[in-house]
Scaffold this motif. Structure first.
Motif, PDB file in Angstrom:
ATOM      1  N   GLU A 190       1.119  -0.623   5.868  1.00  0.00           N
ATOM      2  CA  GLU A 190       2.396  -1.109   5.214  1.00  0.00           C
ATOM      3  C   GLU A 190       1.969  -1.847   3.801  1.00  0.00           C
ATOM      4  O   GLU A 190       3.033  -2.208   3.002  1.00  0.00           O
ATOM      5  N   SER A 191       0.769  -1.760   3.235  1.00  0.00           N
ATOM      6  CA  SER A 191       0.665  -2.210   2.104  1.00  0.00           C
ATOM      7  C   SER A 191       0.816  -1.182   0.990  1.00  0.00           C
ATOM      8  O   SER A 191       1.004   0.010   1.150  1.00  0.00           O
ATOM      9  N   GLN A 192       1.191  -1.529  -0.266  1.00  0.00           N
ATOM     10  CA  GLN A 192       1.545  -0.952  -1.232  1.00  0.00           C
ATOM     11  C   GLN A 192       0.367   0.172  -1.731  1.00  0.00           C
ATOM     12  O   GLN A 192       0.804   1.046  -2.110  1.00  0.00           O
ATOM     13  N   VAL A 193      -0.839  -0.361  -1.551  1.00  0.00           N
ATOM     14  CA  VAL A 193      -2.047   0.367  -1.883  1.00  0.00           C
ATOM     15  C   VAL A 193      -1.924   1.691  -0.958  1.00  0.00           C
ATOM     16  O   VAL A 193      -2.194   2.946  -1.837  1.00  0.00           O
ATOM     17  N   TYR A 194      -1.680   1.583   0.168  1.00  0.00           N
ATOM     18  CA  TYR A 194      -1.685   2.770   1.016  1.00  0.00           C
ATOM     19  C   TYR A 194      -0.522   3.517   0.528  1.00  0.00           C
ATOM     20  O   TYR A 194      -0.795   4.823   0.730  1.00  0.00           O
TER      21      TYR A 194
END
Length: 621
Positions: free
Chosen positions: A138-142
């Motif tokens: 769910e992270s933006q990095v992912y």
């Protein structure tokens, strides 16, 4: 390596610049399309510094270089008029349909492999990060990293379109436009809406084109003919705009209406067939595929599996074919490792160890062509290793989840998911199976440049002794009998020391065993004489009887052949002692050290009666 010198030698030995139609390179090989492949001097080519081996597949002449292939490739371009994109309309080679198909698939997929490999590795690393909890999905990095890794696969049809257009000789930008149209978000949404779709009254089958392979290949193949046809009928002043316009307007609808559904159907059919093989074939599916994958690579047929594997990954989320490729590669690595253990040629031993390591890392051509195929038996050992690993994988249902672009240790992230630990265990299993099979079978070792080139005399061609490193050692008696000084032998060739120094034995039993641990360098066709090189560098000639060459092998039985490795006491030759005596031959057997100048002295250890395996001669340095 002198890349310029190597490049010039390669060009000369492929028949010169005028014989080259087209040249490309992959990760380890130069690939030549030639006018007349018969002009290639393969024997001399394989002796060129930097060349590990050669292969002919799909009408291509391939030269295995290894990691330095980009530098050799560049040197060829810089030192000749050969161009990477040069093609000739004339060819002395005719290809059958199957070879042409494999050549096309190979030519299309090879240029895009770096992009797929890089993107696949990113996806693999991202999967590891998720598994270890370093990132959440769910992270933006992912999200950003996932887009980076997934982009090449989602837009794979565009990459394939460009590469296919190069292969078919059509416009790469028009091809890219066709691929982009098929992936347009609006069209994708329309085809996935569940509604009936038609174009000018003709039904359009709902097909998702992202990550697909066969539809775009068929589309660009058709586009190459449409483009050429339109180009012929359109006046020159209108070509720039009209040709690409009509090509795109014709090909995209035809693809949506007919080609896309057909390609999708073929892809699903192939995927179903392979799935059924693994579902019902159980252990035999992996055994057969793992055991033959290296042969498949040799023919170039492995490229035919890529569309199937990609389709499996896109539709099922996993693939069962590519795991066998990993096992085949580990089998090659294991076989080459065994060669490094058994070879007595120091330079070749080093080459075998190096190529074993590169094979473990997924680059198998140097190991396969430069070592295993060259020695023949190790290649069989490699196939056995691949078969054992493939059977293990198929028995346990090991799956491949991410197209990582490397079928070696760096690509292990491709197995992250259910059964990951089982997948990891397959690597040492296939490696060990290939190594053990090769070690047990043995092979005919590669002779160094300094070793003997003529029968019976193990000196250099100029008569000098070979430049080998020797060590002090003891020889054990190869015969049961009475030890005699060499001077008492009734043959001046031996008694004068012309052949070398040593002793003789008057045998009381018709059996000759190895006096050292080493390798059989020569066994005469008449079986009356054997040459052995010990692990410590001693070169030994055992000559059974005097003038027994005249028997032409009668009464002799050989139990070894050239190149066999032997230990002390291993049986070399048996002979009918009484029958030979009855024919009037003297069975006094000289045991000669043919490189005596490498030793300070050669002394007896035991005199009188000796049994086999008794120490009887000492070589001092």
């Amino acid at each position: 390596m002198d890349y310029t010198k190597t490049a010039k030698s390669i060009v000369e030995l492929v028949g010169g610049e005028e014989n080259v139609q087209h040249m490309i390179h992959c990760m380890t090989r130069l690939r030549f399309n030639l006018h007349d492949i018969k002009k290639v001097d393969r024997k001399k080519m394989e002796k060129v510094p930097g060349v590990m081996g050669t292969n002919i597949s799909g009408g291509q002449f391939q030269i295995i270089i290894g990691n330095d292939v980009p530098k050799v490739y560049t040197a060829i371009l810089e030192n000749s008029s050969i161009k990477a994109d040069s093609k000739s309309k004339k060819s002395g080679n005719s290809k059958n349909v199957i070879a042409s198909i494999f050549d096309v698939i190979s030519g299309v997929f090879t240029p895009i492999l770096p992009a797929i490999a890089g993107a696949g590795m990113i996806k693999g690393l991202l999967a590891i990060a998720l598994t270890l909890g370093w990132l959440t999905n769910e992270s933006q990095v992912y999200t950003i990293l996932n887009a980076i890794g997934d982009g090449a696969f989602y837009f794979l049809p565009i990459l394939l379109a460009v590469s296919a257009a190069r292969k078919f000789g059509s416009s790469i930008y028009v091809a890219a436009a066709i691929g982009a149209a098929l992936l347009h978000p609006t069209l994708t949404a329309l085809l996935s809406s569940g509604e009936k779709v038609a174009f000018l009254g003709l039904p359009v089958t709902a097909v998702t084109y992202s990550s697909t392979v066969i539809p775009i290949l068929l589309a660009i193949w058709i586009a190459s003919y449409v483009e050429k046809w339109v180009d012929r009928i359109i006046p020159s002043m209108f070509k720039l705009i009209v040709v690409p316009t009509l090509t795109i307007l014709i090909v995209v609808p035809v693809t949506l209406i007919a080609v896309g559904p057909l390609g999708n159907y073929l892809g699903n059919l192939l995927s179903f067939g392979v799935g059924a093989l693994f579902e019902h074939g159980w252990i035999f599916a992996g055994l057969i595929l793992g055991g033959t994958w290296s042969l498949i690579i040799m023919t170039g047929m492995h490229y035919a599996f890529l569309p199937i594997a990609m389709n499996n990954l896109a539709t099922k989320g996993y693939d069962l074919i590519l795991p066998s490729m990993f096992m085949a590669n580990m089998g090659q690595a294991g076989a080459t490792f065994a060669v490094s253990l058994r070879s007595k040629n120091k330079s070749f031993k080093s080459l075998a160890m190096t190529t074993s390591l590169t094979a473990v890392m997924g680059i198998t051509e140097p190991a396969m062509y430069g070592v295993n195929m060259r020695l023949k038996k190790p290649f069989i050992g490699a196939l056995i290793g691949g078969a054992v690993g493939g059977a293990y994988y198929s028995a346990l249902g090991v799956k491949y989840y991410i197209l990582g672009g490397n079928a070696g240790l760096p690509g292990i992230a491709s197995f992250i998911g259910e059964g990951f630990v089982l997948a990891v265990l397959g690597f040492p299993i296939a490696f060990a199976a290939g190594a053990i099979a090769t070690y047990l079978m043995g092979f005919e070792d590669v002779e160094s440049d300094e070793e003997e080139t003529t029968d019976g005399d193990q000196s250099k061609a100029d008569g000098s002794s070979p430049d080998v490193i020797v060590a002090a050692e003891k020889l054990f008696s190869p015969l049961k009998g009475e030890v005699k000084p060499l001077s008492e032998v009734k043959d001046s060739t031996f008694s004068s020391g012309i052949m070398g120094k040593g002793f003789a034995i008057q045998p009381t039993e018709g059996k000759v065993v190895s006096p050292v641990t080493g390798r059989v360098t020569t066994i005469f066709k008449t079986k009356h004489a054997i040459g052995i090189t010990s692990d410590n560098g001693a070169e030994i000639l055992i000559h059974i009887g005097l003038d027994t060459v005249k028997l032409n092998g009668k009464h002799f039985t050989a139990h070894v052949k050239d190149g066999d490795f032997v230990d002390v006491g291993d049986t070399l030759v048996t002979f009918d002692l009484e029958a030979i005596k009855a024919e009037g031959y003297d069975l006094t057997t000289p045991i000669i050290i043919t490189n005596p100048d490498r030793y300070q002295s050669i002394q007896p250890v035991k005199e009188g009666h000796v049994e086999t395996r008794d120490a009887f001669m000492a070589l001092l340095v």
